[in-house]
Design a protein around this motif. Structure first.
Motif, PDB file in Angstrom:
ATOM      1  N   TYR A   1      33.945  31.840  40.425  1.00 27.26           N
ATOM      2  CA  TYR A   1      32.632  31.588  41.015  1.00 27.26           C
ATOM      3  C   TYR A   1      31.515  31.963  40.050  1.00 27.26           C
ATOM      4  O   TYR A   1      30.494  31.280  39.975  1.00 27.26           O
ATOM      5  N   SER A   2      31.701  33.043  39.301  1.00 32.40           N
ATOM      6  CA  SER A   2      30.693  33.410  38.301  1.00 32.40           C
ATOM      7  C   SER A   2      30.630  32.368  37.199  1.00 32.40           C
ATOM      8  O   SER A   2      29.547  32.027  36.709  1.00 32.40           O
TER       9      SER A   2
ATOM     10  N   ALA B   1      33.439  37.894  31.498  1.00 35.80           N
ATOM     11  CA  ALA B   1      33.282  39.348  31.569  1.00 35.80           C
ATOM     12  C   ALA B   1      33.738  39.887  32.917  1.00 35.80           C
ATOM     13  O   ALA B   1      34.412  40.920  32.988  1.00 35.80           O
ATOM     14  N   MET B   2      33.409  39.181  33.997  1.00 30.63           N
ATOM     15  CA  MET B   2      33.788  39.637  35.334  1.00 30.63           C
ATOM     16  C   MET B   2      35.296  39.520  35.556  1.00 30.63           C
ATOM     17  O   MET B   2      35.908  40.356  36.207  1.00 30.63           O
ATOM     18  N   GLY B   3      35.898  38.471  35.000  1.00 27.66           N
ATOM     19  CA  GLY B   3      37.340  38.314  35.139  1.00 27.66           C
ATOM     20  C   GLY B   3      38.095  39.446  34.473  1.00 27.66           C
ATOM     21  O   GLY B   3      38.999  40.049  35.055  1.00 27.66           O
TER      22      GLY B   3
ATOM     23  N   SER C   1      33.806  49.300  38.215  1.00 27.88           N
ATOM     24  CA  SER C   1      34.132  47.881  38.036  1.00 27.88           C
ATOM     25  C   SER C   1      33.936  47.097  39.325  1.00 27.88           C
ATOM     26  O   SER C   1      33.471  45.962  39.320  1.00 27.88           O
ATOM     27  N   ALA C   2      34.294  47.722  40.441  1.00 23.79           N
ATOM     28  CA  ALA C   2      34.147  47.050  41.733  1.00 23.79           C
ATOM     29  C   ALA C   2      32.688  46.742  42.027  1.00 23.79           C
ATOM     30  O   ALA C   2      32.376  45.685  42.598  1.00 23.79           O
ATOM     31  N   VAL C   3      31.776  47.632  41.648  1.00 23.36           N
ATOM     32  CA  VAL C   3      30.357  47.410  41.906  1.00 23.36           C
ATOM     33  C   VAL C   3      29.865  46.189  41.133  1.00 23.36           C
ATOM     34  O   VAL C   3      29.103  45.357  41.662  1.00 23.36           O
ATOM     35  N   PHE C   4      30.283  46.039  39.873  1.00 24.48           N
ATOM     36  CA  PHE C   4      29.924  44.848  39.099  1.00 24.48           C
ATOM     37  C   PHE C   4      30.480  43.581  39.755  1.00 24.48           C
ATOM     38  O   PHE C   4      29.810  42.551  39.822  1.00 24.48           O
ATOM     39  N   THR C   5      31.713  43.665  40.224  1.00 23.12           N
ATOM     40  CA  THR C   5      32.337  42.513  40.886  1.00 23.12           C
ATOM     41  C   THR C   5      31.565  42.124  42.140  1.00 23.12           C
ATOM     42  O   THR C   5      31.267  40.946  42.360  1.00 23.12           O
TER      43      THR C   5
ATOM     44  N   VAL D   1      31.841  48.416  28.515  1.00 23.45           N
ATOM     45  CA  VAL D   1      32.993  47.513  28.374  1.00 23.45           C
ATOM     46  C   VAL D   1      32.629  46.113  28.857  1.00 23.45           C
ATOM     47  O   VAL D   1      32.908  45.105  28.188  1.00 23.45           O
ATOM     48  N   THR D   2      31.978  46.026  30.016  1.00 23.20           N
ATOM     49  CA  THR D   2      31.590  44.720  30.570  1.00 23.20           C
ATOM     50  C   THR D   2      30.584  44.020  29.678  1.00 23.20           C
ATOM     51  O   THR D   2      30.693  42.808  29.420  1.00 23.20           O
TER      52      THR D   2
END
Length: 592
Positions: free
Chosen positions: A149-150, A161-163, A449-453, A534-535
């Motif tokens: 979706y991103s 990056a999100m993947g 990481s979850a917050v970025f997702t 990292v992201t």
């Protein structure tokens, strides 16, 4: 080997197989033995034909968005998850260390009021996020939905990056949860000298075996484990109320005494901010219902129900249970203050509340539930990381071998990678200091990481809605609409940003930072905020290398992967059926 024959008309069978048997009206097919069928099931799916890597520029470095969307929409993952599997994954799939153990550290840092406020705010954010995800997943049940979706609605570089952000999150959660499971075993074996690595091997083999049964094995395991976790939490809520009003063995009415002494808040506003990362870690995995959409038999019917179940999960399992925890366990409880990480089950506020009430048998029972919950999250870690890695490979954003999916719909290469990283759990057999160091850095990669997702899901939904309207579509064409709508997605996105800001403040100036040296402060920052650099490295490098464009609303791909939604008459029939429901059923279905 069995040979089955079918005869047509009155043609004769001459008692032998021959290449000419078709001339006599006879056809035959072979059913291989069990061993051969098992071996053949691991072969590549014959229907899987990845589109060759697109090259829109002369140098071959321009990312092909259409090819990526097509590959995720036609992934050969098996559609074997049923509605009941998806509902239990939504209700209890990720209830594990974060709730049962990590909430204890949050209670010690912020006090009971901060604990409830932080989990309420993150719960609201999560509710908006899952509804936004549900709307897109019902419309586009594609493989690796978060990154897909991103990639489709924001920017292919951000999707990349999100993947990888999401894949890394689950890759490190697997050894983290296995280590946590061995710590729960120490509840019984701390004085018997049993090696932790023996339990690591058992847990790792068990989790890998479940995932090798395919998505159906994962679904059934999560169904059973979620029922156990849900039952345990409901039982704790009932028990907690009884203990609070003085019905425990030790007797004595408790009420809200602990909110007055030692108090409702600890460490002020910074104490509240410090609990957000614990809450985010506890809610991690709620979004798996969207990832499972690509392997669900009928996502248009089962996904909306599963998404609505999140409301009850947040309200009942998190808010109510943690409110009771805050009423039964003071924030200055010595066991909480001695907690060094999220994995020590002896510091679970749930277990402490039962022990303080004088109940002797139930702590062991509840510790068993914690161990099963931890294994459940480890199971989800293999599932989440393997599906995300396979989807990244299908979009040409990861090594091609990770896209290997066998005839049973299992991404074998990605499962092998996740299982190999699970070997990091054998650090549990080393010195305690090494265990804690490894646990800290694995947690650093996964906690934010979850917050970025979640922020990306909300923003992708905002972009999707804009493109949907600009290209002439109406909301009536959507089989499922987010209950909080576009406003909810903005709320979810802004809440995620606020959590990142609050966590940044705590990372650079932690509780008690005046007594810490410069080296300790640097280590503390990266242990809490490692996911951000990292992201950003993933995003910037991919953006520069492929020169990916930001996706504009007018040329957004809103067609690839749409399933069943062109049958508007069927959707209208369902809505007409809903209009005839009695009022009570309409209210029930609105929430469930």
């Amino acid at each position: 080997m069995q040979v089955q024959r079918r005869r047509y008309g009155t043609e004769k069978n001459f008692g032998r197989e021959s290449q000419n048997s078709g001339y006599y009206g006879e056809s035959s097919f072979h059913r291989e033995g069990l061993g051969r069928r098992v071996i053949d099931s691991f072969k590549r799916d014959p229907n899987m034909n990845m589109t060759p890597k697109g090259a829109l520029g002369a140098d071959g470095k321009v990312f092909d968005v259409e090819t990526a969307a097509q590959n995720t929409a036609t992934s050969p993952l098996a559609r074997r998850l049923k509605g009941r599997h998806l509902q239990m994954i939504a209700i209890g799939g990720s209830i594990g260390t974060g709730l049962f153990v990590g909430s204890g550290q949050a209670l010690a840092n912020g006090g009971p009021a901060s604990l409830v406020i932080a989990y309420c705010l993150v719960g609201i954010m999560m509710y908006c996020t899952v509804h936004a995800l549900g709307e897109m997943a019902v419309l586009f049940p594609v493989a690796g939905s978060f990154s897909a979706y991103s990639t489709r609605f924001i920017d292919p570089a951000w999707g990349f990056a999100m993947g990888w952000n999401y894949a890394l999150q689950w890759l490190v959660v697997l050894p983290l949860e296995i280590v946590a499971a061995t710590f729960t075993i120490e509840f019984w074996t701390h004085d018997k000298g049993l090696p932790n690595n023996a339990f690591v091997a058992v847990f790792l083999v068990l989790i890998i075996a479940i995932n090798l049964f395919g998505v159906k094995g994962y679904g059934e395991a999560e169904f059973v484990l979620a029922i156990i976790k849900v039952t345990a939490i409901i039982g704790f809520i009932i028990l907690g109320v009884i203990i609070n009003v003085g019905g425990g063995p030790n007797g004595g009415y408790i009420g809200g005494k602990l909110w007055h002494n030692p108090g409702a808040f600890h460490n002020g506003f910074k104490g509240l901010c410090s609990t957000f990362v614990n809450a985010a870690f506890a809610f991690s995995g709620t979004e798996l219902v969207g990832l499972a959409a690509a392997e669900t038999a009928n996502p248009r019917k089962s996904l909306p129900t599963a998404v609505k179940q999140v409301f009850w999960r947040i309200t009942l399992f998190y808010i109510v249970s943690l409110t009771l925890v805050g009423l039964l366990v003071p924030y200055n409880e010595p066991s909480l203050l001695n907690a060094n990480n999220f994995a020590d089950a002896a510091t679970s506020p749930f277990v402490i509340a039962i022990e303080n009430a004088g109940i002797e048998v139930l702590p062991s029972v509840f510790n068993t539930v914690i161990m099963l919950a931890v294994l459940s999250v480890g199971n989800s870690a293999v599932y989440g990381s393997s599906r995300t890695l396979a989807a990244l490979a299908e979009q040409h954003q990861a090594p091609k071998f990770l896209a290997y999916i066998d005839r049973q719909g299992r991404p074998l290469a990605a499962i092998a990678v996740a299982s190999t990283l699970g070997l990091l759990a054998f650090l549990a057999g080393g010195p305690r200091k090494r265990q804690e160091e490894a646990f800290t850095w694995m947690l650093a990669l996964s906690s934010l990481s979850a917050v970025f997702t979640w922020a990306s899901i909300c923003f992708a939904h905002i972009r999707f809605r804009k493109g949907w309207a600009l290209q002439g579509h109406t909301l009536s064409e959507l089989a499922f609409r987010s209950q909080p709508g576009i406003v909810g997605s903005w709320v979810g996105f802004l809440f995620n940003v606020l959590v990142l800001i609050a966590q940044f403040w705590v990372a650079i100036a932690p509780l008690g930072y005046g007594e810490m040296g410069r080296g300790e402060l640097v280590k503390n920052f990266f242990s809490l905020y490692l996911a951000l650099p990292v992201t950003m490295i993933f995003y910037i490098v991919y953006k520069v290398w492929y020169r990916t464009p930001i996706i504009r609303s007018y040329n957004m791909d809103l067609h690839t992967g749409i399933r069943e939604l062109n049958v508007l008459e069927l959707i209208e029939e369902e809505r007409a059926e809903r209009r005839n429901w009695p009022a009570w059923k309409k209210v029930y279905k609105f929430f469930c």
